[in-house]
Design an enzyme around this catalytic site. Structure first.
Site, short mmCIF file in Angstrom:
data_model
loop_
_atom_site.label_atom_id
_atom_site.label_comp_id
_atom_site.label_asym_id
_atom_site.label_seq_id
_atom_site.Cartn_x
_atom_site.Cartn_y
_atom_site.Cartn_z
CG ASP A 47 -3.51 -59.79 3.72
OD1 ASP A 47 -3.17 -60.33 2.66
OD2 ASP A 47 -4.64 -59.30 3.90
CE1 TYR A 52 -8.99 -55.47 2.62
CE2 TYR A 52 -6.92 -55.94 3.70
CZ TYR A 52 -8.06 -56.38 3.07
OH TYR A 52 -8.27 -57.72 2.90
CE LYS A 77 -5.79 -59.59 0.37
NZ LYS A 77 -5.75 -58.67 1.50
CG HIS A 110 -9.09 -57.74 -3.00
ND1 HIS A 110 -8.85 -56.59 -2.28
CD2 HIS A 110 -9.61 -58.62 -2.12
CE1 HIS A 110 -9.20 -56.80 -1.01
NE2 HIS A 110 -9.67 -58.01 -0.90
#
Ligand SMILES: NC(=O)c1ccc[n+]([C@@H]2O[C@H](COP(=O)([O-])OP(=O)(O)OC[C@H]3O[C@@H](n4cnc5c(N)ncnc54)[C@H](OP(=O)(O)O)[C@@H]3O)[C@@H](O)[C@H]2O)c1
Length: 285
Positions: A47, A52, A77, A110
């Site tokens: 994931d 990120y 996401k 997200h």
């Protein structure tokens, strides 16, 4: 059979491995090694997210793992701030380019609001536009399954009422001490798989005396108890670690939590995230 070999079937028939690896706070230049180590141990579900900043590294880890692409499940996401169709379409293509793994297995919106307005205004129209972009990419074969994250019932109802594809997944904050029962029931009735993010409460449960006591009873670690708990709820946990020893022990969850202890864990309230409360997902704003 190891949990690493078990899967859930999403509502469109796509199989998703029951245990995933979270990668928030794994830097881009470390993500490739972490992903390869996890895959070597047997993880098949990774994931990540645009937010990120490690999609490139995650993709490199997948490509250099030695496994066939179809044996791995890669999720990302769409950034929470993107609430219009054209920007969402461009961002989906950007994720595909950064990951460079051919296609994405699962892509989520997200959050229902941009992070600086989390649980604030209603972005219903923006979410519908972002969803339409995901639906179109799904239809084009770029993404095998689509979903949402941090969506409450009303956010889901907005999508369900205006979509051609119902969300396959809702990824939410779920751990012993924070079990959103009504949302779980709502998702269950609509065949939306719930992914449990922060299953160890971002690490804060490691110091919980109540969780420690229950873990000791089963002679397991706190992370093992926490992961097993989310699995027994029928959800799909995403524990994060870049440490191969932790990856290994987090996958050793072949034990059964009794009904009485499941009830105790379900009713527990452990939502003191300490310094991490600065993140909107833990403060709820
Ligand atoms: N959709 C969203 O809005 C959202 C929000 C938050 C998280 N997520 C996803 O969920 C994933 C997991 O959540 P999270 O990163 O917040 O936290 P988490 O998985 O609940 O906890 C991670 C913490 O637990 C430690 N840990 C893990 N396994 C351990 C073990 N066996 N022994 C000791 N310590 C252990 C990790 O340390 P080490 O690294 O040292 O092992 C790290 O400090 C994220 O990475 C991300 O993929 C999604």
């Amino acid at each position: 059979m190891s949990i690493l070999n078990e899967t859930y079937a999403l509502s469109n028939g796509v199989e998703i491995p029951k245990l995933g690896l979270g990668t928030w706070f794994i830097d881009d230049d470390k993500a490739s090694d972490a992903v390869r180590a996890a895959i070597e141990i047997g993880y098949r579900n990774i994931d990540t997210a645009q937010a990120y900043g490690n999609e490139r590294g995650v993709g490199e880890g997948v490509r250099t793992s030695g496994l066939a692409r179809e044996d791995l499940f890669v999720s990302t996401k769409l950034a929470a701030e993107i609430k219009d169709y054209d920007a969402a379409t461009a961002a989906i293509d950007e994720s595909l380019a950064k990951l460079d793994v051919g296609y994405i297995d699962l892509m989520l919106i997200h959050a229902p609001q941009p992070w600086d307005d989390f649980r604030g205004d209603d972005y219903a129209e923006g979410n519908r536009q972002a969803w339409r972009a995901l639906e179109d990419a799904h239809r084009a074969g770029k993404i095998r399954a689509i979903g949402v994250s941090n969506f409450l019932q009303s956010d889901l109802e907005n999508i369900l009422a205006h979509s051609t594809v119902a969300p396959h997944v809702n990824q939410v904050l779920l751990h012993a001490g924070n079990t959103p029962e009504e949302l779980l029931a709502f998702c269950g009735e609509r065949n939306i798989l719930v992914q449990a993010y922060s299953p160890i409460a971002h690490g804060t449960l490691l110091d919980s005396p109540q969780i420690k006591t229950i873990a000791e009873k089963y002679e397991v670690s706190v992370p093992q108890l926490c992961i097993r708990y989310t699995l027994q709820l029928g959800t799909q946990p995403l524990p994060k670690t870049a440490n191969p020893n932790h990856m290994r022990s987090n996958a050793a969850v072949d034990f059964e939590i009794s009904e009485a202890d499941m009830t105790a864990l379900r009713t527990l309230d452990e939502r003191d995230y300490g310094e991490h409360a600065a993140f909107p997902v833990y403060s709820g704003k």
